[in-house]
Design a protein around this motif. Structure first.
Motif, mmCIF file in Angstrom:
data_model
loop_
_atom_site.group_PDB
_atom_site.id
_atom_site.type_symbol
_atom_site.label_atom_id
_atom_site.label_comp_id
_atom_site.label_asym_id
_atom_site.label_seq_id
_atom_site.Cartn_x
_atom_site.Cartn_y
_atom_site.Cartn_z
ATOM 1 N N THR A 570 0.819 -1.211 0.000
ATOM 2 C CA THR A 570 0.000 0.000 0.000
ATOM 3 C C THR A 570 0.848 1.254 0.000
ATOM 4 O O THR A 570 0.445 2.278 -0.517
ATOM 5 N N ASP A 571 2.021 1.144 0.569
ATOM 6 C CA ASP A 571 2.843 2.343 0.773
ATOM 7 C C ASP A 571 3.771 2.584 -0.408
ATOM 8 O O ASP A 571 4.939 2.860 -0.258
ATOM 9 N N VAL A 572 3.227 2.424 -1.611
ATOM 10 C CA VAL A 572 4.091 2.399 -2.778
ATOM 11 C C VAL A 572 4.825 3.697 -3.030
ATOM 12 O O VAL A 572 5.968 3.699 -3.444
ATOM 13 N N ALA A 573 4.179 4.797 -2.786
ATOM 14 C CA ALA A 573 4.832 6.073 -3.081
ATOM 15 C C ALA A 573 6.082 6.239 -2.231
ATOM 16 O O ALA A 573 7.140 6.608 -2.731
ATOM 17 N N ALA A 574 5.970 5.895 -0.961
ATOM 18 C CA ALA A 574 7.113 6.017 -0.071
ATOM 19 C C ALA A 574 8.237 5.086 -0.522
ATOM 20 O O ALA A 574 9.394 5.475 -0.588
ATOM 21 N N ASP A 575 7.855 3.866 -0.880
ATOM 22 C CA ASP A 575 8.872 2.939 -1.375
ATOM 23 C C ASP A 575 9.575 3.503 -2.586
ATOM 24 O O ASP A 575 10.795 3.454 -2.699
ATOM 25 N N LEU B 209 5.985 5.311 -22.818
ATOM 26 C CA LEU B 209 6.190 3.994 -22.200
ATOM 27 C C LEU B 209 5.301 3.860 -20.948
ATOM 28 O O LEU B 209 4.670 2.821 -20.737
ATOM 29 N N VAL B 210 5.251 4.921 -20.158
ATOM 30 C CA VAL B 210 4.411 4.898 -18.960
ATOM 31 C C VAL B 210 2.958 4.599 -19.343
ATOM 32 O O VAL B 210 2.281 3.781 -18.721
ATOM 33 N N GLU B 211 2.509 5.220 -20.419
ATOM 34 C CA GLU B 211 1.128 4.998 -20.850
ATOM 35 C C GLU B 211 0.880 3.562 -21.270
ATOM 36 O O GLU B 211 -0.230 3.060 -21.170
ATOM 37 N N ARG B 212 1.909 2.918 -21.765
ATOM 38 C CA ARG B 212 1.724 1.517 -22.167
ATOM 39 C C ARG B 212 1.808 0.569 -20.979
ATOM 40 O O ARG B 212 1.207 -0.497 -21.007
ATOM 41 N N ILE B 213 2.590 0.950 -19.973
ATOM 42 C CA ILE B 213 2.719 0.047 -18.812
ATOM 43 C C ILE B 213 1.501 0.180 -17.897
ATOM 44 O O ILE B 213 1.005 -0.817 -17.360
ATOM 45 N N ASN B 214 1.000 1.400 -17.748
ATOM 46 C CA ASN B 214 -0.086 1.655 -16.793
ATOM 47 C C ASN B 214 -1.264 0.692 -16.892
ATOM 48 O O ASN B 214 -1.663 0.106 -15.885
ATOM 49 N N PRO B 215 -1.817 0.477 -18.094
ATOM 50 C CA PRO B 215 -2.972 -0.433 -18.159
ATOM 51 C C PRO B 215 -2.632 -1.883 -17.832
ATOM 52 O O PRO B 215 -3.518 -2.682 -17.549
ATOM 53 N N GLU B 220 0.293 -4.754 -8.439
ATOM 54 C CA GLU B 220 1.696 -4.988 -8.084
ATOM 55 C C GLU B 220 2.345 -3.670 -7.675
ATOM 56 O O GLU B 220 2.205 -2.666 -8.369
ATOM 57 N N PRO B 221 3.078 -3.690 -6.553
ATOM 58 C CA PRO B 221 3.761 -2.461 -6.129
ATOM 59 C C PRO B 221 5.120 -2.275 -6.775
ATOM 60 O O PRO B 221 5.821 -1.316 -6.485
ATOM 61 N N ARG B 222 5.528 -3.195 -7.642
ATOM 62 C CA ARG B 222 6.844 -3.010 -8.288
ATOM 63 C C ARG B 222 6.821 -3.599 -9.698
ATOM 64 O O ARG B 222 6.161 -4.598 -9.966
ATOM 65 N N VAL B 223 7.587 -2.946 -10.558
ATOM 66 C CA VAL B 223 7.635 -3.308 -11.973
ATOM 67 C C VAL B 223 9.089 -3.484 -12.397
ATOM 68 O O VAL B 223 9.919 -2.618 -12.116
ATOM 69 N N ALA B 239 13.451 7.380 -11.387
ATOM 70 C CA ALA B 239 12.614 8.239 -10.531
ATOM 71 C C ALA B 239 11.425 8.770 -11.324
ATOM 72 O O ALA B 239 10.292 8.807 -10.834
ATOM 73 N N ALA B 240 11.674 9.155 -12.561
ATOM 74 C CA ALA B 240 10.586 9.689 -13.388
ATOM 75 C C ALA B 240 9.539 8.615 -13.643
ATOM 76 O O ALA B 240 8.333 8.859 -13.544
ATOM 77 N N LEU B 241 9.997 7.403 -13.960
ATOM 78 C CA LEU B 241 9.048 6.310 -14.212
ATOM 79 C C LEU B 241 8.268 5.983 -12.940
ATOM 80 O O LEU B 241 7.056 5.761 -12.980
ATOM 81 N N GLU B 242 8.965 5.968 -11.813
ATOM 82 C CA GLU B 242 8.297 5.644 -10.542
ATOM 83 C C GLU B 242 7.245 6.685 -10.191
ATOM 84 O O GLU B 242 6.145 6.355 -9.745
ATOM 85 N N ALA B 243 7.591 7.947 -10.428
ATOM 86 C CA ALA B 243 6.649 9.020 -10.116
ATOM 87 C C ALA B 243 5.395 8.887 -10.974
ATOM 88 O O ALA B 243 4.273 9.022 -10.483
ATOM 89 N N GLU B 244 5.580 8.583 -12.237
ATOM 90 C CA GLU B 244 4.430 8.494 -13.145
ATOM 91 C C GLU B 244 3.599 7.236 -12.905
ATOM 92 O O GLU B 244 2.382 7.256 -13.008
ATOM 93 N N LEU B 245 4.284 6.133 -12.621
ATOM 94 C CA LEU B 245 3.575 4.864 -12.468
ATOM 95 C C LEU B 245 3.051 4.668 -11.048
ATOM 96 O O LEU B 245 2.139 3.881 -10.816
#
Lengths: 582, 424
Positions: A570-575, B209-215, B220-223, B239-245
């Motif tokens: 749930t805490d994905v943003a922080a991670d 790329l973000v738009e293709r991964i999002n759907p 899952e909390p990690r990609v 960081a940019a990908l993480e922020a967007e996804l």
């Protein structure tokens, strides 16, 4: 007897597959069974020479004449399997003038086009030839891909209704009232395409006639019916070089001997060979001296071979045969001619004929003669058409189109794909999906690999012989895992290849590729082998794959410094913020 | 006049760089010469110390415990476990883009082959992929990149028993890249958010790329993606990908050419520069002068032989792959100084029949004394002032043990440090 006789052919080498095609084209019902892959035996282990007949022009003129005849036929019906490189018999100062003249005369007597050229001219054509080559005889030798040829014959046979079962060794001959009436086979993975991990089973296949075309294994089939077939298997080494040091077949112009030929083959050159009688065609020593002999002798013709890189060596077993009363001591004296052994005449065992001896170049002619013999048994008079009908892939074959643009492939890859596929190029390469290169050494794309999987199931070795994937310099170092990925999740005839199947096929191909490389482990190829080992073991950890071994206690290992496993997720943003460290 | 230094390091891979950095940190005047691109570019970028014993037991949770049980002639035993620890501390200090230094325990990371492997240090960019982390994960591959088939890798990881759910999907990388585009092309496009054309419209590659991964994402909390997420600024791309996804993003260490390997190489050269070392690349060392001591080595530069002289030398030219150890049909040898390389006489005794058998060739290399000086056949140092580091050393099979990077760092550190002390 049924109105259409059913003939069972044992052996999926060139001879057996040639017979299956021929009989199927004459409208007989045909089933072919093969213990391994197509070309499992001798056919898959030859130097790829399309004989002009020159090699037999002195010692065996009947064979020489058949060779030049079939050489012309194959150029016609199997153009996508043949590369007309041309060949030369080169004479060194110590080779006799007398033999050179005999060779020339022999070629002329047999109708083999032969032209004497000076040493200088020979070196102009082949710059890496030794400086002291006196002169040469140019002949129409060529290179032929035995895998592609057999696969094309199999495709043609199937188009004419034949059933072909690979990975189905014959376990017994069915004999009733003193007559062969079929065979029992053990399917390693069920009938049809091969699927790893599928339970096999035995099948009795009844037939009106059995043709034993199992080559070096013919004696073992004979034993099942208590008949003696004295095949004298003889091994020969072939050493594969990383590049084509020559673009022409180079033969040494002297009487028979070891290490006297270099055949350019696809991206490689193949050095051959030795001739040593062995007891068992499955189990014989592969010896270092044989590899060394190839290099040390053939460097007299092409000096750069001394320092060149060999990528692997392999051995083939010639299924030599001679009538028991000849008794040659030396296997090199045994004729290369073929023998048709009708067991009814010979052993009072009707229903079966064995074919032994013979040469790859004349496989079609042999198949024609056997097929005539089989038809005679049923009083069928139908013309053989195999010399006239092109094999699949060779119809209306004109390569010179711009496949690069058409299929979005880089030029050399497009060209090589089309050379392999011949007239099937359109059917195989036209795809709307991305078509990346899977094997870089040989320029094999995904579309070709997928096409081969459709034909041969989960058997990556069968994919290899159809496409040449993993047969180049790196010997599969970069592509074997990609090939396994191509298998994964692919469905053929209702079977979907899951991860376990892909893994088994992957392991099998890795081991197969290793087998031949072991004979080339020095210099560049040892360096390559270490790189492959490092990639497969270090980077992929395939040698300690937890999927194959003991379960791993994952919880005992480092779960990360910053974020200890957050199962809730749930805490994905922080991670996300933390892992970056800024 | 020869180009002079206190310490001359030959070889620019992990061992050479570690020894040059360690010598420079000791205050020596250091020069490093390197020929071709190093094997770091073929390596995963993971820093393994010891994952399995030579008998194949493992994966080991604690690499340092495993060192005590190694044979005496193993490079780790020669330099000693304390030196290995010191060397890893140096690595942690100079490479701030890696993790794993917080613990002695090995991490398990997914490989592009679908297995997991034990390693001691891993790039920041791989850290969210730890297989001992039990969060579910999604792997994303690209259709035209056959090296990383995400559904296959995911299925394989499930078979390996990983403690989380893993799915794999294959998408098309945005834009009209050639089917065989190089990994650097992907990396640059993502780093610059470079323009790609998607349905007739020009977009940034990373945004597209973000738009293709999002759907494709469920919860899952990690990609995980193939290791093409940027070149010089991998952290920024991630960081940019993480922020967007809105999830953690990681790279699965890759096949050659390896972006993580390239980034590590770049970072180590920077560190050498920061420590005051000099280096030059592109030309091979071809010969030397000297009997008991190496006096001068010669670098072949456009047909001229440039002399380099130093008080102490470190040989870090690599093993069979890096060509620091070579062979022909008769023998195995070290090509620059012709140091003795023990090997069976018959070349059919150099390998095992099984593809992953115990291969003697994997252990080919020079045999060193406790100061890492290569020994001759009689057991005496070949030269008083020549030390060897990394895979030019024999006596260990880094591929089976998963010990390659650790041995390079530890022996590089040790050789560099002694060389610097001797030179002063």
């Amino acid at each position: 007897m049924a109105s259409t006789p059913h003939v069972l052919v044992i052996g999926g080498g060139s001879t057996g597959i040639g017979i299956a095609r021929d009989l199927a084209m004459r409208d007989l019902d045909v089933t072919l069974v093969e213990q391994g892959n197509l070309t499992h035996g001798t056919t898959g282990r030859m130097h790829g020479l399309l004989h002009s007949g020159g090699r037999y022009a002195v010692s065996d003129q009947a064979s020489a004449k058949e060779c030049i005849q079939e050489n012309r036929v194959l150029r016609d019906i199997a153009s996508h399997c043949v590369e007309m490189t041309g060949g030369m018999f080169v004479k060194r100062p110590e080779d006799t003038e007398e033999y050179f003249e005999k060779k020339l005369e022999g070629c002329r007597e047999c109708g083999i086009p032969a032209e004497v050229i000076s040493g200088e001219e020979a070196r102009k054509r082949e710059p890496h030839l030794a400086k002291d080559i006196d002169k040469a005889i140019a002949v129409p030798d060529g290179a032929i891909d035995p895998f592609r040829l057999v696969v094309a014959n199999a495709a043609s046979a199937e188009q004419h209704g034949a059933r072909i079962e690979t990975h189905s060794p014959v376990t017994d001959l069915l004999i009733e009232d003193g007559e062969v009436v079929g065979v029992e086979v053990k399917h390693k993975s069920g009938p049809g395409i091969r699927v790893h991990g599928t339970e096999g089973g035995t099948e009795e296949i009844r037939a009106d006639y059995v043709v034993n075309a199992s080559g070096a294994w013919a004696g073992q089939i004979g034993e099942m019916a208590d008949v003696d077939i004295e095949v004298r298997p003889s091994k020969g080494v072939m050493t594969i070089m990383n590049i084509r040091q020559v673009d022409t077949v180079i033969n040494r112009c002297r009487p028979k001997g070891d290490a006297d030929i270099v055949v350019p083959h696809e991206t490689t050159a193949i050095l051959g060979t030795t001739d040593e009688e062995v007891e068992d065609p499955e189990d014989y020593p592969e010896e270092q001296w044989e590899v060394d002999l190839m290099i040390d002798t053939l460097k007299e013709l092409v000096p750069m071979l001394e320092e060149a890189r060999t990528i692997r060596s392999f051995w083939g077993v010639r299924p030599l045969y001679e009538p028991p009363d000849v008794g040659s001591e030396d296997p090199t004296d045994i004729t290369r001619d073929f023998f048709l052994l009708d067991h009814e005449e010979r052993d009072d065992l009707p229903g079966m004929t064995s074919i032994v001896g013979g040469k790859f170049t004349t496989y079609r002619l042999m198949a024609e003669k056997i097929s005539d013999h089989v038809c005679e048994q049923f009083d069928i008079e139908r013309e053989c058409r195999t010399a006239d009908e092109p094999l699949p892939g060779s119809e209306d074959f004109s390569v010179l189109r711009d496949y690069m643009e058409e299929f979005g492939l880089r030029s050399p890859i497009g060209r090589r794909s089309v050379e392999r596929l011949g007239s099937r190029a359109d059917e195989v390469l036209k795809t709307n999906e991305p078509n990346p290169v899977i094997c870089e050494c040989e320029g094999v794309t995904r579309a070709e690999v997928q096409d081969a999987i459709k034909q041969s199931g989960s058997d990556l070795n069968a994919v290899r012989i159809r496409t040449r994937a993993s047969m180049g310099n790196c010997q599969g170092g970069m592509c074997v895992h990609r090939l396994a990925s191509e298998l994964h999740d692919t469905s053929v005839d209702g079977d979907t290849f899951d991860e376990a199947i892909a893994r088994e096929a992957w392991d099998e191909l890795l081991q197969e590729r290793w087998k031949g490389q072991r004979h080339a482990l020095w210099g560049e190829q040892l360096s390559q082998a270490m790189l492959n080992y490092a990639l497969h073991a270090t980077t992929q950890n395939r040698d300690n794959d937890p999927a194959d071994g003991e379960p791993v206690d994952f919880a005992a290992f480092d779960a990360g410094g910053d974020h200890v496993g957050d199962a809730s997720g749930t805490d994905v943003a922080a991670d996300g913020g933390e892992t970056d460290g800024y | 006049m020869a180009i002079e230094s206190d310490v001359l390091v030959i070889g620019g891979g992990l061992a050479g760089l570690s020894s040059a950095i360690s010598a420079a940190r000791e205050g020596a005047d250091v020069r490093l010469v390197t020929y071709k691109q190093s094997t770091l570019r073929q390596a995963s970028g993971l820093i393994d110390v010891l994952g399995y014993t030579p008998d194949g037991d493992g994966p080991l949770t604690d690499p340092y415990e495993g060192i005590d049980a190694l044979p005496e002639d193993h490079p780790y035993r020669i330099v000693g476990v304390d030196t290995v620890r010191d060397a890893m501390s140096m690595f942690d200090e100079v490479v701030d883009t890696y993790q794993g230094g917080h613990t002695d325990t090995n991490a398990l990371l997914p490989t592009y082959g679908g297995t997991v492997k034990p390693t001691a240090r891993y790039p920041d960019g791989a850290s969210a992929g730890l297989a001992s982390d039990d969060r579910d994960l999604l792997l994303v591959g690209f259709e035209a990149m056959p090296d990383f088939d995400a559904p296959h890798v995911a299925a394989h990881l499930r078979a390996a028993g990983v403690p989380f759910d893993v799915r794999g999907v294959t998408i098309q990388f945005p834009g009209e890249l050639m089917d065989d585009a190089k990994v650097t092309r992907y990396a640059k496009l993502l780093e610059n958010n470079g323009p790609v054309t998607v349905r007739g419209r020009e977009r940034g590659a990373r945004d597209a790329l973000v738009e293709r991964i999002n759907p494709e994402l469920e919860d899952e909390p990690r990609v995980g993606l193939p290791a093409v997420l940027g070149d010089d600024d991998a952290a920024g791309v991630r960081a940019a990908l993480e922020a967007e996804l809105g999830v953690d993003v990681f790279e699965v260490p890759a096949t050659p050419p390896s972006m993580p390997g390239v980034r590590l190489e770049d970072r180590l050269f920077e560190a050498l520069d920061e420590a005051g070392g000099n280096f030059e690349s592109g030309n091979p060392v071809v010969s030397f002068d000297g009997q008991d001591r190496v006096e001068t080595v010669y670098v072949d530069k456009q047909d001229a032989r440039i002399p380099f002289s130093a008080d102490q030398y470190v040989l870090a030219t690599g093993g069979l792959v890096g060509k620091g150890v070579e062979s022909d049909r008769e023998r195995v040898y070290e090509p620059i100084f012709d140091c003795y390389v023990p090997h069976p006489e018959d070349r059919y005794d150099w390998f095992d029949e099984a593809v992953f058998g115990e291969h003697p060739f994997a252990g080919f290399g020079v045999d060193p004394d406790p100061e890492l000086r290569p020994l001759d056949a009689g057991g005496s140092p070949e030269f008083q002032n020549l030390r060897a580091a990394g895979s030019v050393l024999g006596g260990y099979d880094f591929a089976a043990e998963k010990s390659g990077s650790g041995v390079s760092i530890a022996t590089g550190y040790h050789a560099g440090r002694i060389a610097a002390q001797e030179a002063q």
